[in-house]
Scaffold this motif. Structure first.
Motif, PDB file in Angstrom:
ATOM      1  N   TYR A  22       0.854  -1.179   0.000  1.00  0.00           N
ATOM      2  CA  TYR A  22       0.000   0.000   0.000  1.00  0.00           C
ATOM      3  C   TYR A  22       0.891   1.231   0.000  1.00  0.00           C
ATOM      4  O   TYR A  22       1.895   1.290   0.691  1.00  0.00           O
ATOM      5  CB  TYR A  22      -0.918  -0.004   1.230  1.00  0.00           C
ATOM      6  N   ARG A  23       0.495   2.189  -0.795  1.00  0.00           N
ATOM      7  CA  ARG A  23       1.252   3.429  -0.920  1.00  0.00           C
ATOM      8  C   ARG A  23       0.490   4.537  -0.206  1.00  0.00           C
ATOM      9  O   ARG A  23      -0.720   4.671  -0.345  1.00  0.00           O
ATOM     10  CB  ARG A  23       1.417   3.775  -2.403  1.00  0.00           C
ATOM     11  N   SER A  24       1.223   5.324   0.539  1.00  0.00           N
ATOM     12  CA  SER A  24       0.642   6.477   1.213  1.00  0.00           C
ATOM     13  C   SER A  24       0.273   7.517   0.162  1.00  0.00           C
ATOM     14  O   SER A  24       1.082   7.847  -0.704  1.00  0.00           O
ATOM     15  CB  SER A  24       1.663   7.055   2.205  1.00  0.00           C
ATOM     16  N   SER A  25      -0.929   8.047   0.231  1.00  0.00           N
ATOM     17  CA  SER A  25      -1.333   9.056  -0.752  1.00  0.00           C
ATOM     18  C   SER A  25      -0.644  10.399  -0.501  1.00  0.00           C
ATOM     19  O   SER A  25      -0.460  11.182  -1.419  1.00  0.00           O
ATOM     20  CB  SER A  25      -2.850   9.232  -0.754  1.00  0.00           C
ATOM     21  N   ARG A  26      -0.236  10.656   0.725  1.00  0.00           N
ATOM     22  CA  ARG A  26       0.444  11.908   1.047  1.00  0.00           C
ATOM     23  C   ARG A  26       1.964  11.780   0.985  1.00  0.00           C
ATOM     24  O   ARG A  26       2.676  12.765   1.040  1.00  0.00           O
ATOM     25  CB  ARG A  26       0.027  12.403   2.430  1.00  0.00           C
ATOM     26  N   PRO A  59       3.969   9.350  -1.356  1.00  0.00           N
ATOM     27  CA  PRO A  59       3.927   8.261  -2.332  1.00  0.00           C
ATOM     28  C   PRO A  59       5.174   7.381  -2.379  1.00  0.00           C
ATOM     29  O   PRO A  59       5.116   6.264  -2.874  1.00  0.00           O
ATOM     30  CB  PRO A  59       3.726   8.963  -3.669  1.00  0.00           C
ATOM     31  N   LYS A 104      -2.726  -2.023   4.972  1.00  0.00           N
ATOM     32  CA  LYS A 104      -3.540  -0.867   4.591  1.00  0.00           C
ATOM     33  C   LYS A 104      -3.811   0.045   5.775  1.00  0.00           C
ATOM     34  O   LYS A 104      -3.759   1.267   5.660  1.00  0.00           O
ATOM     35  CB  LYS A 104      -4.854  -1.320   3.967  1.00  0.00           C
ATOM     36  N   ASP A 152      -3.009   4.015   6.119  1.00  0.00           N
ATOM     37  CA  ASP A 152      -4.041   4.991   6.482  1.00  0.00           C
ATOM     38  C   ASP A 152      -3.626   5.811   7.697  1.00  0.00           C
ATOM     39  O   ASP A 152      -3.830   7.027   7.736  1.00  0.00           O
ATOM     40  CB  ASP A 152      -5.374   4.291   6.756  1.00  0.00           C
ATOM     41  N   ASP A 171      -1.078   8.372   6.602  1.00  0.00           N
ATOM     42  CA  ASP A 171      -1.731   9.477   5.904  1.00  0.00           C
ATOM     43  C   ASP A 171      -2.427  10.426   6.879  1.00  0.00           C
ATOM     44  O   ASP A 171      -2.331  11.644   6.743  1.00  0.00           O
ATOM     45  CB  ASP A 171      -2.749   8.959   4.892  1.00  0.00           C
TER      46      ASP A 171
END
Length: 89
Positions: free
Chosen positions: A7-11, A13, A20, A24, A27
């Protein structure tokens, strides 16, 4: 060949997580850090953006201790001071 799910952090990357929930949490911590940095910049205009960002990340990483301190137990912050004294310079 084995398949791994990451899983990649959206904030953040470039940061990958195997879980997950952990991604989360990371993030959410970064979102809190961003908001704290914005508040600190507004409250203390002499801070640089880098200083405000670093302070925001520090506070967000230790949010549980700061929450306890704000609820009337400021002595818990002493544990952060002790940790800082033990870290190599």
């Amino acid at each position: 060949m084995a398949v791994e799910i990451v899983y990649r952090s959206s904030r953040d990357p470039e940061r990958l997580f195997m879980d997950k929930a952990e991604a989360d949490r990371h993030d959410k911590m970064l979102e809190l850090a961003e908001r704290l940095g914005e508040v600190l910049l507004k409250a203390v205009p002499s801070l640089t953006e880098v200083q405000a960002e670093e302070a925001g990340i520090y506070m967000a990483k230790h949010r549980e201790l700061f929450a306890k301190a704000f609820r009337g137990s400021p002595d818990v912050l002493a544990t952060l001071q002790e940790e800082g004294e033990q870290e190599p310079a």
